[in-house]
Scaffold this active site. Structure first.
Site, PDB file in Angstrom:
ATOM      1  N   GLY A  69       0.843  -1.199   0.000  1.00 57.20           N
ATOM      2  CA  GLY A  69       0.000   0.000   0.000  1.00 57.20           C
ATOM      3  C   GLY A  69       0.874   1.244   0.000  1.00 57.20           C
ATOM      4  N   THR A  70       1.974   1.164   0.733  1.00 51.80           N
ATOM      5  CA  THR A  70       2.925   2.277   0.805  1.00 51.80           C
ATOM      6  C   THR A  70       3.457   2.620  -0.589  1.00 51.80           C
ATOM      7  OG1 THR A  70       3.567   1.612   3.034  1.00 51.80           O
ATOM      8  CG2 THR A  70       5.135   2.995   1.835  1.00 51.80           C
ATOM      9  N   GLN A 177      -7.452   0.911   4.199  1.00 48.12           N
ATOM     10  CA  GLN A 177      -8.286   0.454   5.325  1.00 48.12           C
ATOM     11  C   GLN A 177      -9.736   0.237   4.914  1.00 48.12           C
ATOM     12  OE1 GLN A 177      -7.476  -0.418   8.432  1.00 48.12           O
ATOM     13  NE2 GLN A 177      -5.319   0.099   8.264  1.00 48.12           N
ATOM     14  N   SER A 197      -4.087  -2.544  -0.422  1.00 46.30           N
ATOM     15  CA  SER A 197      -3.075  -3.458   0.102  1.00 46.30           C
ATOM     16  C   SER A 197      -3.722  -4.799   0.436  1.00 46.30           C
ATOM     17  CB  SER A 197      -2.445  -2.839   1.351  1.00 46.30           C
ATOM     18  OG  SER A 197      -1.443  -3.686   1.849  1.00 46.30           O
ATOM     19  N   HIS A 199      -2.747  -7.295   2.553  1.00 43.96           N
ATOM     20  CA  HIS A 199      -2.711  -7.915   3.886  1.00 43.96           C
ATOM     21  C   HIS A 199      -3.748  -7.362   4.866  1.00 43.96           C
ATOM     22  CE1 HIS A 199      -0.329  -4.966   6.439  1.00 43.96           C
ATOM     23  NE2 HIS A 199      -0.069  -4.480   5.237  1.00 43.96           N
ATOM     24  N   THR A 235       9.912  -8.060 -11.494  1.00 43.56           N
ATOM     25  CA  THR A 235       9.217  -9.340 -11.706  1.00 43.56           C
ATOM     26  C   THR A 235       8.052  -9.450 -10.733  1.00 43.56           C
ATOM     27  OG1 THR A 235      11.240 -10.341 -12.490  1.00 43.56           O
ATOM     28  CG2 THR A 235       9.520 -11.858 -11.742  1.00 43.56           C
ATOM     29  N   CYS A 324       2.415   1.605  12.967  1.00 38.38           N
ATOM     30  CA  CYS A 324       3.726   2.234  12.814  1.00 38.38           C
ATOM     31  C   CYS A 324       4.027   3.136  14.001  1.00 38.38           C
ATOM     32  CB  CYS A 324       3.773   3.057  11.534  1.00 38.38           C
ATOM     33  SG  CYS A 324       2.854   2.300  10.207  1.00 38.38           S
TER      34      CYS A 324
END
Ligand code: PLP
Length: 381
Positions: A69-70, A177, A197, A199, A235, A324
């Protein structure tokens, strides 16, 4: 263990793991190859793109897989800045964005862009009027998150995107989110770019995606072999992307079955017990415009770090601010922007639910949290 930190990450769903395993074992082909196993890997990546596109109601050609996501946030912001710098230098965002956006904005300020950080209300919401006032002719981009990772506040994305477009600016939203928790239809929302993202929705870590409208061209962040139609060289993480696809399908089914409603009922059950059965507990963020699984409470007279260590000893996983910032010990920039008093910020706990949580867990979690709060408040005196 009771896991109430689903905003930090979610468990990998078994179906995603099953779909991923062949691409980590017998089929290790590089999707760029010209043999049969490479063709299968390429098809699997495309199939995952179709599944994610179905969840967002866009074309699969508008989905670009990234490493997180970052990375999607960085690609969107730096990509627009680089490609549009001839048109203007103003970029507007909010004070409560994830560091992936805020630190990219800081970097862009260093590159000569003018950054405007919109204030939020005490409920953690951006006002459409404040964006209207900040827009100028040389605004190239507006970036406001769909759902906040700390307090779960849901921003009026459709209205914000409309106002940005009227002023000739592009609109990006960090929906990391929001994905899987609320309906996200990129056409209805009218956004140009959206970060995602895997995860956070039961997929593996280290895979992200960027939705980019086919009407928009941006400069790639990574240069190399030209994978992902030139926007993200490197890749492909075939297994990870396949897992993301399965998780997207799982999220779509969950939304159809009303999983978010079940989750918000469970959330409200725990929240009401916390508010009604423990003294002096305050809920942070909007109670209407909120992610279904998010609880963020302030416990004046107790330190979040102390409570988290005690909860961890009780085998309950929770968090202070975002994953974080809970390590850094810095006061939450989100709660600060919402204007909370210092002792409310110091004693803020985030409990985030997922599809795997049960009512029994809520009762057990309540007993653990209650006893930890009592102990932590005694320590603080
Ligand atoms: N944006 C938001 C709102 C998030 O909550 C997160 C993760 O916590 C990210 C971006 C970063 O995503 P990733 O962990 O995939 O880099």
């Amino acid at each position: 263990m009771i896991y109430l930190d689903n905003a930090a990450t979610t468990p990998l769903i078994p179906e995603a793991l099953d779909a991923m395993l062949p691409f980590l074992t017998e089929n290790y082909a590089n999707p760029s190859g010209i043999y049969r196993s490479a063709d299968q890997a390429r098809k699997a990546v495309r199939e995952a793109g179709r599944k994610l596109a179905a969840l967002l109601s866009c074309s699969p050609t508008e989905i670009f897989f990234t490493g997180s996501g970052t990375e999607s946030d960085n690609t969107a912001l730096r990509g627009v800045a680089e490609s549009m710098k001839g048109k203007g230098r103003r970029i507007i965002t909010s004070k409560i964005e994830h560091p992936a956006v805020l630190n990219t904005c800081k970097y862009l300020e260093g590159q000569g862009f003018e950054l405007i950080y919109l204030e939020v209300s005490k409920d953690g919401l951006v006002a459409v009027d404040s964006l209207k006032k900040a827009l100028t002719e040389d605004t190239i981009l507006v970036s406001v998150m769909a759902a906040n990772n700390e307090v779960g506040s849901l921003q009026p994305i459709k209205e914000l995107a409309k106002v940005a477009h009227e002023a000739g600016a592009l609109f990006h939203t960090d929906a990391v989110q929001a994905l899987g928790n609320i309906e996200l239809n990129v056409r209805e929302l009218g956004v140009d770019l959206m970060s995602l993202s895997a995860h956070k929705i039961g997929g593996p870590k280290g895979v992200g995606a960027l939705y980019k409208s086919e009407k928009v061209n941006i400069t790639p962040l990574l240069l190399g072999g030209g994978q992902e139609r030139g926007l993200r060289s490197g890749t492909e993480n075939v297994a990870g992307i396949v897992g993301f696809g399965v998780a997207a399908e799982f999220a779509a089914e969950g939304l159809k079955r009303g999983r978010n409603k079940t989750e918000s009922e469970l959330r409200d059950y725990l929240l009401n017990r916390l508010l009604n059965e423990i003294e002096d507990i305050h809920v942070n963020g909007s109670m209407t415009e909120r992610l279904p699984g998010n609880i963020n409470i302030s416990v004046p007279g107790a330190e979040a770090q102390t409570m988290l260590v005690m909860l961890s000893a009780e085998d309950l996983c929770a968090s202070g601010g975002s994953a974080c910032s809970s390590q850094s010990g810095k006061p939450s920039h989100v709660l600060t922007a919402m204007g909370l008093p210092e002792d409310y910020i110091r004693g803020a706990l985030r409990l985030t639910l997922g599809w795997q949580n049960t009512k029994e867990e809520m009762d057990q979690a309540f007993e653990k949290i209650k006893s930890v709060i009592e102990k932590a408040r005694k320590l603080h005196i």
